[in-house]
Write an enzyme that holds these catalytic residues in place. Structure first.
Site, short mmCIF file in Angstrom:
data_model
loop_
_atom_site.label_atom_id
_atom_site.label_comp_id
_atom_site.label_asym_id
_atom_site.label_seq_id
_atom_site.Cartn_x
_atom_site.Cartn_y
_atom_site.Cartn_z
N GLN A 112 16.31 -9.69 14.90
CA GLN A 112 16.49 -8.47 15.69
C GLN A 112 17.89 -8.25 16.27
O GLN A 112 18.43 -7.15 16.17
CB GLN A 112 15.44 -8.42 16.80
CG GLN A 112 15.28 -7.03 17.38
CD GLN A 112 14.30 -7.01 18.53
OE1 GLN A 112 14.27 -7.91 19.37
NE2 GLN A 112 13.49 -5.97 18.60
N ARG A 140 13.76 4.89 12.87
CA ARG A 140 12.34 5.28 12.88
C ARG A 140 11.66 4.71 14.12
O ARG A 140 12.27 3.97 14.90
CB ARG A 140 11.67 4.79 11.61
CG ARG A 140 11.42 3.30 11.60
CD ARG A 140 10.83 2.80 10.30
NE ARG A 140 10.13 1.54 10.50
CZ ARG A 140 9.73 0.74 9.52
NH1 ARG A 140 9.97 1.06 8.27
NH2 ARG A 140 9.08 -0.37 9.80
N GLY A 141 10.36 5.00 14.25
CA GLY A 141 9.52 4.34 15.25
C GLY A 141 10.04 4.50 16.67
O GLY A 141 10.31 5.61 17.13
N GLU A 142 10.21 3.38 17.34
CA GLU A 142 10.64 3.43 18.74
C GLU A 142 11.90 2.60 19.00
O GLU A 142 12.90 3.10 19.51
CB GLU A 142 9.50 2.94 19.65
CG GLU A 142 9.89 2.89 21.11
CD GLU A 142 8.72 2.85 22.07
OE1 GLU A 142 7.65 3.40 21.76
OE2 GLU A 142 8.89 2.26 23.16
N ASP A 143 11.85 1.33 18.62
CA ASP A 143 12.97 0.47 19.01
C ASP A 143 14.26 0.81 18.26
O ASP A 143 15.33 0.87 18.87
CB ASP A 143 12.59 -1.01 18.79
CG ASP A 143 13.61 -1.93 19.43
OD1 ASP A 143 13.85 -1.81 20.64
OD2 ASP A 143 14.22 -2.74 18.71
N SER A 144 14.17 1.04 16.96
CA SER A 144 15.41 1.37 16.21
C SER A 144 15.94 2.73 16.65
O SER A 144 17.16 2.97 16.63
CB SER A 144 15.18 1.31 14.71
OG SER A 144 14.17 2.20 14.29
N TYR A 173 10.16 5.27 7.08
CA TYR A 173 8.87 5.13 6.41
C TYR A 173 8.98 5.83 5.06
O TYR A 173 9.98 6.50 4.77
CB TYR A 173 7.76 5.78 7.25
CG TYR A 173 7.73 5.32 8.68
CD1 TYR A 173 7.42 4.00 8.99
CD2 TYR A 173 8.02 6.20 9.73
CE1 TYR A 173 7.39 3.57 10.31
CE2 TYR A 173 7.99 5.78 11.04
CZ TYR A 173 7.68 4.46 11.34
OH TYR A 173 7.67 4.04 12.63
N ASP A 183 5.92 -2.54 17.92
CA ASP A 183 5.21 -3.04 19.10
C ASP A 183 5.81 -4.38 19.54
O ASP A 183 6.19 -4.56 20.68
CB ASP A 183 3.71 -3.21 18.78
CG ASP A 183 3.11 -1.93 18.22
OD1 ASP A 183 2.93 -0.99 18.99
OD2 ASP A 183 2.87 -1.87 16.99
#
Ligand code: TRH
Length: 385
Positions: free
Chosen positions: A263, A279-283, A201, A24
């Site tokens: 970052q 994973r997730g969104e940004d990576s 994760y 986020d």
């Protein structure tokens, strides 16, 4: 396309609630920096968790109520009602990931003349419906405010994904040999070795995959940023912890644990590896700009709501591949996300095809335009109404 006048001074408030992990704030911080650096906006970022933020930007002091970093003003959003010391409402208000703005702030927005442009900034999804909802009005039940959706996406007609103007130049300048010395403390692996980065994760499939790498015909060099998967590595190697600086070896597998870096340096890990687990969104987005084959551990949601998103991303990314490569990627990604056991040999057999596809896919993604630029154009259109 409507544009903002070059000398137009735009103030923007971004509100970000950290649900968990780094995605986020990772996305909001990247957007904030880009709006500041590339579009000259005056950006104030309200964040409720400065500790997560500090990991991405060590300059951020988690004890301060207000501070500046890289030209962005950062406010510690201490409570849902907290709206900053002053209620100076910006021209553009970005509510990230449905985080709910403070009521006092919304009331002050309604009093402001002219009304601010209020953006409901959503999570990334490659699903088809996204293009239909992108930029649509999102009326407020109580106030006549100009609120609209902005959807990041992977297809035409969406907001696209973030990409800094200097990213390709930075990638071109990247000195891999120096990076291996500085970050891992060894020579850059050559010859037959496949370098894999692993940002994920907790994952029940990891033991099986580590065993496949251990038993592989060719060496695998694994780079693991310290985090949620580190415990599984320690168990596999039979050591107490797999913390930054640790290395371990088993069969064809050599693994190195890395510290969490700020970052902008995360990209370098992706550039240094041959295949990236993200994973997730940004990576996930950064792996696409790294133009290397990658595997996505999607953020799991209740009732498997993430599975259509995984499939939608696969559909975009593998669209032009032949069936055998497409199936291999889909099987591997599904297995990495809980359905079956990943088959490394099958996935790796398509490595060169996937390397070529990664370059073409990045060009396709580029065609949608950079998210920050698309957002600025959307705001300009709302202001011109
Ligand atoms: O951390 P994530 O899993 O984030 C999330 C959140 O869980 C969020 O609630 C959820 O909604 C979202 O995913 C979909 O994964 P992500 O998005 O890849 O964010 C990780 C960030 O951490 C990214 O900006 C890259 C950064 N990073 C560093 O800056 N340095 C590092 O060393 C590493 C490993 C990552």
């Amino acid at each position: 396309m409507t544009t903002l006048a070059a000398d137009q001074d735009i103030a923007c408030d971004i509100f970000c609630a950290v649900v968990d992990n780094f995605g986020d704030i990772g996305v909001c911080w990247r957007l904030a920096r880009q709006l500041r650096a590339e579009h000259g906006w005056r950006v104030r970022l309200f964040v409720d968790d400065l500790t997560a933020f500090h990991a991405l930007c060590p300059q951020v002091d988690a004890t301060l109520a207000r501070q500046d970093a890289l030209g962005v003003t950062i406010e510690h959003w201490r409570a849902p009602a907290h709206a900053g010391d002053t209620l100076a409402i910006a021209d553009v208000v970005i509510e990230a990931f449905a985080c709910e703005l403070p009521h006092a702030y919304i009331a002050a927005m309604a009093r402001r003349d002219p009304k601010p442009v209020w953006i409901n900034f959503e999570y990334l999804s490659g699903e088809d419906w996204v293009a239909d909802f992108h930029k649509r009005p999102s009326p407020h039940p109580r106030y006549a405010l100009d609120k609209s959706f902005f959807f990041p996406g992977l297809g035409a007609g969406t907001g696209g994904v973030l990409k800094e103007r200097d990213l390709d130049a930075r990638r071109a300048r990247f000195d891999a040999d120096a990076w291996w010395h500085e970050r891992v403390g060894i020579e850059r692996p050559g010859g037959e070795a496949t370098v894999v980065s692993l940002f994920a994760y907790e994952n029940p499939a990891v033991d099986g995959l580590l065993a496949q790498w251990r038993d592989a015909d060719a060496p695998v060099v694994l780079l693991v940023p310290e985090g949620r998967i580190s415990g599984a590595l320690a168990r596999f190697f039979g050591i107490p912890a797999f913390a930054a600086g640790a290395s371990a070896r088993a069969g064809a597998l050599r693994a190195h644990a890395l510290g969490f870096v700020e970052q902008p340096l995360f990209d370098e890990l992706l550039w240094a590896a041959d295949i990236n687990f993200v994973r997730g969104e940004d990576s996930f987005v950064r792996a696409q700009w790294a133009m290397k084959p990658f595997v996505w551990h999607i953020y799991p949601q209740a009732d498997d709501a993430h599975v259509p998103k995984l499939d939608a991303a696969l559909a975009h990314y593998t669209r032009t591949l032949q069936k055998s490569a497409r199936d291999a990627v889909a099987r591997f990604w599904h297995a990495w996300n809980g359905a079956g056991m990943p088959d490394w040999a099958e996935f790796r057999a398509h490595r060169h095809t996937l390397e070529r596809r990664a370059v073409k896919w990045a060009a396709e993604l580029e065609d949608i335009g950079d998210l920050a630029g698309n957002l600025v154009a959307h705001v300009a259109a709302r202001m011109a109404r």
